[in-house]
Design an enzyme around this catalytic site. Structure first.
Site, PDB file in Angstrom:
ATOM      1  N   GLY A 143       0.985  -1.171  -0.133  1.00  0.00           N
ATOM      2  CA  GLY A 143      -0.076  -0.016  -0.085  1.00  0.00           C
ATOM      3  C   GLY A 143       0.965   1.366  -0.040  1.00  0.00           C
ATOM      4  N   LYS A 198       3.828  -1.059  -9.420  1.00  0.00           N
ATOM      5  CA  LYS A 198       3.656   0.457  -9.372  1.00  0.00           C
ATOM      6  C   LYS A 198       5.018   0.818  -9.600  1.00  0.00           C
ATOM      7  CE  LYS A 198       5.438   0.759  -5.068  1.00  0.00           C
ATOM      8  NZ  LYS A 198       6.499   1.317  -4.515  1.00  0.00           N
ATOM      9  N   ASP A 258      -0.392   3.495  -4.153  1.00  0.00           N
ATOM     10  CA  ASP A 258       1.171   3.275  -4.047  1.00  0.00           C
ATOM     11  C   ASP A 258       1.696   3.897  -4.965  1.00  0.00           C
ATOM     12  OD1 ASP A 258       3.399   2.400  -2.812  1.00  0.00           O
ATOM     13  OD2 ASP A 258       2.817   0.168  -2.777  1.00  0.00           O
ATOM     14  N   ARG A 267      13.213   7.169  -4.340  1.00  0.00           N
ATOM     15  CA  ARG A 267      14.207   7.091  -5.177  1.00  0.00           C
ATOM     16  C   ARG A 267      13.597   6.881  -6.576  1.00  0.00           C
ATOM     17  NH1 ARG A 267      15.602   2.534  -1.051  1.00  0.00           N
ATOM     18  NH2 ARG A 267      13.323   2.252  -0.987  1.00  0.00           N
TER      19      ARG A 267
END
Length: 347
Positions: A143, A198, A258, A267
């Site tokens: 999540g 994702k 997410d 990052r």
């Protein structure tokens, strides 16, 4: 009160020590062989070197050499390693956990097989446990949750998934707070696929940020292009979840949440912006030397599996133009050239 052992003192594993300890549990944070400096800092300062806020009072810290001591009497174990530590965790930690002890992993990712199947990390670990004759309830958390915002007590909603709802309910009771909200589901493939997919797509959205900075200046924000790629990512994630046999509104919602939070921080955003600005993948990696880039690992694995299934006629290339282009950039070291017109296919 539960005894909770967290193995891996990276940012997410360490962040979970906050709700765990604030719920009154005994929390033992174990550093891996790569976390020695982190654990030393935690012992001296009561604070993770990456967080602004100190740990709740009472958290205990252990180097990897004291893993067995930290596991003794644990009611459940949280795996806090990155994708790069999945094999290590399976080989070196799972065999030392007492049979029947639940394990909750925060590691997001998928593993591709030779025939193009995408396996969750719990599925991989189940194979290893079976070979060892061990039985551990393997659960996972997915999540939209960044570690530093969890530490700051920002309102956060995640999903715990596993095979046994009673185990999941127990984990939820131990971990949920007034800022950390937990849904539970037995659809492990659905949740784990959604939050893994994702990663590569967040990199795709971040490409447009870098492109716009290159074309219009670093202080310029454009959202049309970000939204176009986000929309295409949604369509491709839907198709991939469907292919995984994991299509459900809840899973897609968890994955898109997410995706949203990953686009706006972390990052993956950094590497995507650098690529969009014109750096090659090797130049971008060098610029971010020392930063763990799980998004690249996931993108490569998923794209490799998708290409194999396209060859076998199970999937169509026209349904995944964004993912395949991301793979061309990351694996093929190609230049950024987002295939905008391919996104207009309404079927």
């Amino acid at each position: 009160m539960a005894i909770i052992t967290i193995v891996g003192s990276g940012m997410m594993g360490s962040a979970l020590a906050f709700p765990a300890r604030e719920n009154g549990n005994e929390v033992r944070l174990v550093g891996t062989h790569l976390d020695r400096d982190i654990i030393e800092t935690c012992k001296k300062e009561g604070k993770h070197p990456k967080f602004d806020r100190g740990f709740p009072e009472g958290v205990k810290y252990y180097p990897i050499e004291e893993l067995d001591t930290a596991l003794e009497g644990a009611d459940f174990v949280i795996g806090g390693v990155s994708s790069f530590g999945v094999a290590w965790f399976g080989d070196c930690v799972l065999p030392r956990i007492k049979d029947g002890t639940p394990v909750l992993t925060v590691t997001k990712g998928l593993w591709d097989t030779e025939d193009g199947e995408l396996l969750t990390y719990p599925a991989l670990w189940k194979q290893k446990l079976k070979a060892l004759g061990k039985s551990l309830p393997l659960c996972a958390v997915g999540g939209p949750c960044t570690s530093y915002e969890l530490v700051a007590h920002d309102q956060t909603e995640v999903a715990f998934c596993g095979d046994d709802l009673s185990v999941l309910a127990y984990l939820k009771a131990a971990m949920q707070t007034d800022y950390y909200h937990i849904g539970i589901t037995t659809d492990v493939v659905g949740i784990e696929s959604a939050v893994a997919l994702k990663n590569g797509y967040a990199l795709g959205v971040a490409l447009t940020i870098g492109l716009n900075q290159r074309n219009f200046g670093d202080d310029t924000l454009h959202f049309n292009s970000q939204a176009a790629v986000f929309g295409q990512a949604t369509k491709e994630m839907y198709r991939l979840l469907e292919f995984q046999g994991a299509m459900a509104p809840y899973n897609l919602g968890v994955g898109l949440g997410d995706l949203y939070v990953t686009v706006y921080g972390g990052r993956t955003r950094l590497i995507g912006i650098l690529l969009g600005k014109g750096l090659s993948i090797d130049e971008a990696k060098e610029r971010l030397c020392g930063v763990t880039l799980e998004s690249l690992v996931v993108a490569e694995r998923v794209a490799r599996a998708i290409r194999k299934n396209i060859e076998k006629g199970r999937l169509s290339a026209k349904d995944f133009p964004l993912l395949l282009h991301i793979d061309e950039i990351v694996s093929g070291r190609g230049a950024v050239n987002i295939p905008w017109e391919s996104f207009t296919d309404c079927h």
